[in-house]
Design an enzyme around this catalytic site. Sequence first.
Site, PDB file in Angstrom:
ATOM      1  N   ASP A  82    -104.763-103.827  -4.274  1.00 18.89           N
ATOM      2  CA  ASP A  82    -104.401-102.501  -4.775  1.00 18.89           C
ATOM      3  C   ASP A  82    -105.273-102.180  -5.997  1.00 18.89           C
ATOM      4  O   ASP A  82    -105.355-102.984  -6.937  1.00 18.89           O
ATOM      5  CB  ASP A  82    -102.912-102.542  -5.156  1.00 18.89           C
ATOM      6  CG  ASP A  82    -102.340-101.167  -5.438  1.00 18.89           C
ATOM      7  OD1 ASP A  82    -102.858-100.178  -4.888  1.00 18.89           O
ATOM      8  OD2 ASP A  82    -101.348-101.093  -6.196  1.00 18.89           O
ATOM      9  N   ASP A 104    -111.219 -98.577  -6.140  1.00 17.94           N
ATOM     10  CA  ASP A 104    -110.765 -97.349  -6.802  1.00 17.94           C
ATOM     11  C   ASP A 104    -111.859 -96.857  -7.746  1.00 17.94           C
ATOM     12  O   ASP A 104    -111.923 -97.234  -8.916  1.00 17.94           O
ATOM     13  CB  ASP A 104    -109.462 -97.625  -7.567  1.00 17.94           C
ATOM     14  CG  ASP A 104    -108.928 -96.369  -8.234  1.00 17.94           C
ATOM     15  OD1 ASP A 104    -109.620 -95.328  -8.182  1.00 17.94           O
ATOM     16  OD2 ASP A 104    -107.831 -96.437  -8.809  1.00 17.94           O
ATOM     17  N   GLU A 134    -110.892 -93.853  -2.947  1.00 14.39           N
ATOM     18  CA  GLU A 134    -110.052 -92.820  -3.568  1.00 14.39           C
ATOM     19  C   GLU A 134    -110.897 -91.673  -4.107  1.00 14.39           C
ATOM     20  O   GLU A 134    -111.927 -91.872  -4.747  1.00 14.39           O
ATOM     21  CB  GLU A 134    -109.193 -93.404  -4.699  1.00 14.39           C
ATOM     22  CG  GLU A 134    -108.354 -92.327  -5.400  1.00 14.39           C
ATOM     23  CD  GLU A 134    -107.190 -92.845  -6.239  1.00 14.39           C
ATOM     24  OE1 GLU A 134    -106.661 -93.929  -5.930  1.00 14.39           O
ATOM     25  OE2 GLU A 134    -106.823 -92.164  -7.203  1.00 14.39           O
ATOM     26  N   HIS A 180     -98.341 -92.500 -10.850  1.00 11.74           N
ATOM     27  CA  HIS A 180     -97.831 -93.874 -10.931  1.00 11.74           C
ATOM     28  C   HIS A 180     -96.703 -93.994 -11.943  1.00 11.74           C
ATOM     29  O   HIS A 180     -96.682 -93.274 -12.941  1.00 11.74           O
ATOM     30  CB  HIS A 180     -98.970 -94.830 -11.318  1.00 11.74           C
ATOM     31  CG  HIS A 180     -99.987 -95.006 -10.231  1.00 11.74           C
ATOM     32  ND1 HIS A 180    -101.254 -94.476 -10.311  1.00 11.74           N
ATOM     33  CD2 HIS A 180     -99.912 -95.649  -9.035  1.00 11.74           C
ATOM     34  CE1 HIS A 180    -101.932 -94.797  -9.211  1.00 11.74           C
ATOM     35  NE2 HIS A 180    -101.146 -95.499  -8.424  1.00 11.74           N
ATOM     36  N   GLY A 214     -98.497 -93.683  -5.789  1.00 11.42           N
ATOM     37  CA  GLY A 214     -97.499 -93.099  -6.695  1.00 11.42           C
ATOM     38  C   GLY A 214     -96.345 -92.449  -5.965  1.00 11.42           C
ATOM     39  O   GLY A 214     -95.898 -91.372  -6.342  1.00 11.42           O
ATOM     40  N   SER A 216     -93.136 -93.621  -5.275  1.00 18.62           N
ATOM     41  CA  SER A 216     -91.737 -94.039  -5.464  1.00 18.62           C
ATOM     42  C   SER A 216     -90.859 -92.818  -5.687  1.00 18.62           C
ATOM     43  O   SER A 216     -91.285 -91.835  -6.305  1.00 18.62           O
ATOM     44  CB  SER A 216     -91.616 -94.990  -6.656  1.00 18.62           C
ATOM     45  OG  SER A 216     -92.001 -96.305  -6.274  1.00 18.62           O
ATOM     46  N   ASN A 256     -97.584 -95.869  -0.798  1.00 19.15           N
ATOM     47  CA  ASN A 256     -97.520 -96.970  -1.766  1.00 19.15           C
ATOM     48  C   ASN A 256     -96.251 -96.926  -2.614  1.00 19.15           C
ATOM     49  O   ASN A 256     -95.965 -95.899  -3.240  1.00 19.15           O
ATOM     50  CB  ASN A 256     -98.710 -96.876  -2.735  1.00 19.15           C
ATOM     51  CG  ASN A 256    -100.014 -97.330  -2.113  1.00 19.15           C
ATOM     52  OD1 ASN A 256    -100.092 -97.520  -0.903  1.00 19.15           O
ATOM     53  ND2 ASN A 256    -101.024 -97.506  -2.946  1.00 19.15           N
ATOM     54  N   ASP A 258     -94.143 -99.206  -5.565  1.00 16.32           N
ATOM     55  CA  ASP A 258     -93.979-100.326  -6.483  1.00 16.32           C
ATOM     56  C   ASP A 258     -92.812-100.075  -7.439  1.00 16.32           C
ATOM     57  O   ASP A 258     -91.886-100.885  -7.530  1.00 16.32           O
ATOM     58  CB  ASP A 258     -95.282-100.555  -7.277  1.00 16.32           C
ATOM     59  CG  ASP A 258     -95.218-101.814  -8.115  1.00 16.32           C
ATOM     60  OD1 ASP A 258     -94.213-102.554  -8.028  1.00 16.32           O
ATOM     61  OD2 ASP A 258     -96.168-102.077  -8.885  1.00 16.32           O
TER      62      ASP A 258
HETATM   63  P1  13P Z   1     -95.293 -96.028  -7.770  1.00 20.05           P
HETATM   64  O1  13P Z   1     -95.453 -96.301  -9.226  1.00 20.05           O
HETATM   65  O2  13P Z   1     -94.845 -94.618  -7.505  1.00 20.05           O
HETATM   66  O3  13P Z   1     -94.382 -97.006  -7.077  1.00 20.05           O
HETATM   67  O4  13P Z   1     -96.740 -96.151  -7.072  1.00 20.05           O
HETATM   68  C1  13P Z   1     -97.248 -97.408  -6.700  1.00 20.05           C
HETATM   69  C2  13P Z   1     -98.688 -97.354  -6.297  1.00 20.05           C
HETATM   70  O5  13P Z   1     -99.268 -96.315  -6.076  1.00 20.05           O
HETATM   71  C3  13P Z   1     -99.382 -98.638  -6.178  1.00 20.05           C
HETATM   72  O6  13P Z   1    -100.738 -98.479  -5.905  1.00 20.05           O
HETATM   73  O1  G3H Z   2    -100.471 -98.628  -9.004  1.00 23.58           O
HETATM   74  C1  G3H Z   2    -100.122 -99.587  -9.677  1.00 23.58           C
HETATM   75  C2  G3H Z   2     -99.104-100.535  -9.177  1.00 23.58           C
HETATM   76  O2  G3H Z   2     -97.811-100.087  -9.485  1.00 23.58           O
HETATM   77  C3  G3H Z   2     -99.371-101.909  -9.710  1.00 23.58           C
HETATM   78  O3  G3H Z   2     -98.970-102.023 -11.027  1.00 23.58           O
HETATM   79  O4  G3H Z   2    -101.004-102.974 -12.089  1.00 23.58           O
HETATM   80  O5  G3H Z   2     -98.756-103.163 -13.200  1.00 23.58           O
HETATM   81  O6  G3H Z   2     -99.275-104.501 -11.146  1.00 23.58           O
HETATM   82  P1  G3H Z   2     -99.558-103.255 -11.932  1.00 23.58           P
HETATM   83 ZN    ZN Z   3    -101.618 -96.740  -6.828  1.00 21.49          ZN
END
Ligand code: 13P
Ligand code: G3H
Ligand code: ZN
Length: 311
Positions: A82, A104, A134, A180, A214, A216, A256, A258
């Site tokens: 990612d 990215d 991207e 995000h 992004g 969620s 995606n 997270d």
């Molecule tokens: P969220 O923060 O909305 O979960 O997005 C996660 C993401 O895009 C990871 O690449």
């Molecule tokens: O897009 C980002 C993801 O939520 C990953 O987050 O870089 O803190 O692991 P991180």
């Molecule tokens: Zn992302």
Amino acid sequence: MGIVTSTEMFKNAYAGGYAIGAFNVNNMEIIQGITEAAAEVHAPLILQVSAGARKYAKHVYLMKLIEAAIEDTGLPICVHLDHGESFEVCKSCIDGGFTSVMIDGSKHSFEENITLTKQVVEYAHGMGVVVEGELGRLAGIEDNINVSAEDSSYTRPEEVEEFVTKTGVDSLAIAIGTSHGAFKFKPGQKPQLRFDILAEVEKRLPGFPIVLHGASSVIPKYVDIINANGGHMPDAIGIPEDMLRQAARMAVCKINIDSDLRLAMTAGIRQHFTEHPEHFDPRQYLAPGRDNIKELVKDKLVNVLGCDGKA
Ligand code: 13P
Ligand code: G3H
Ligand code: ZN
């Protein structure tokens, strides 16, 4: 099925009007919660690993845990980097067994983004690995880099054909107003996404898989549990599920997630400590975090992404 690329998954998702869930993983409990949910509803999966996750848990631990989950569930799983920010980090993940990487280049100029992405594609394709690029820049926090709303920018549809043709990427992440983290919209602000941009991209790249970062929803149930158990999550607002369903029916094949996993896990752990302040065995408080992740992921796969039964 084992470890796979996302090629077949995206082909089927595009044709079927659904999306594959791409969930970020950082430890064993998160991997187990996600993969057990997917196994119960027979959903294909993308497990994605950020640079921060590799730093926290080490590449080899995450790879072996994912291999264990594949052996345990028999699911087709794509292992994806990612937000790779350089050729070197992408190469390291490809050499280390990942089947998909994201380069990215969204913070670079259009020309530099093309050069960097093409370099990664050439190496990846030689190793049988697929690449996500991207165009456009999301707001929010990733890997401790905070992109302000002013520095974010929507994808320009008139650039997508040239980018895809010149780089050879297999999928494209676009910016249509998602961001995000847990704070996507301001209090009182009505969540809105630029579906007109998505439609224009789809028209210019027929049949080509699009990725939504992004995404969620910042599920209120988990925010409420966190706040009722000593946490503080002020005015967290995410992407409405109906908008994700709409995107999945269009060209978006990978969604995606997270932040929702983080909230679900934290809610389970906080609630457990309220009910059992005397506990100090990590298994006692990590298990409810894992259970919440499983419940959340099952709901996403079946009720939002529509990829249940597609494995
Ligand atoms: P969220 O923060 O909305 O979960 O997005 C996660 C993401 O895009 C990871 O690449
Ligand atoms: O897009 C980002 C993801 O939520 C990953 O987050 O870089 O803190 O692991 P991180
Ligand atoms: Zn992302």
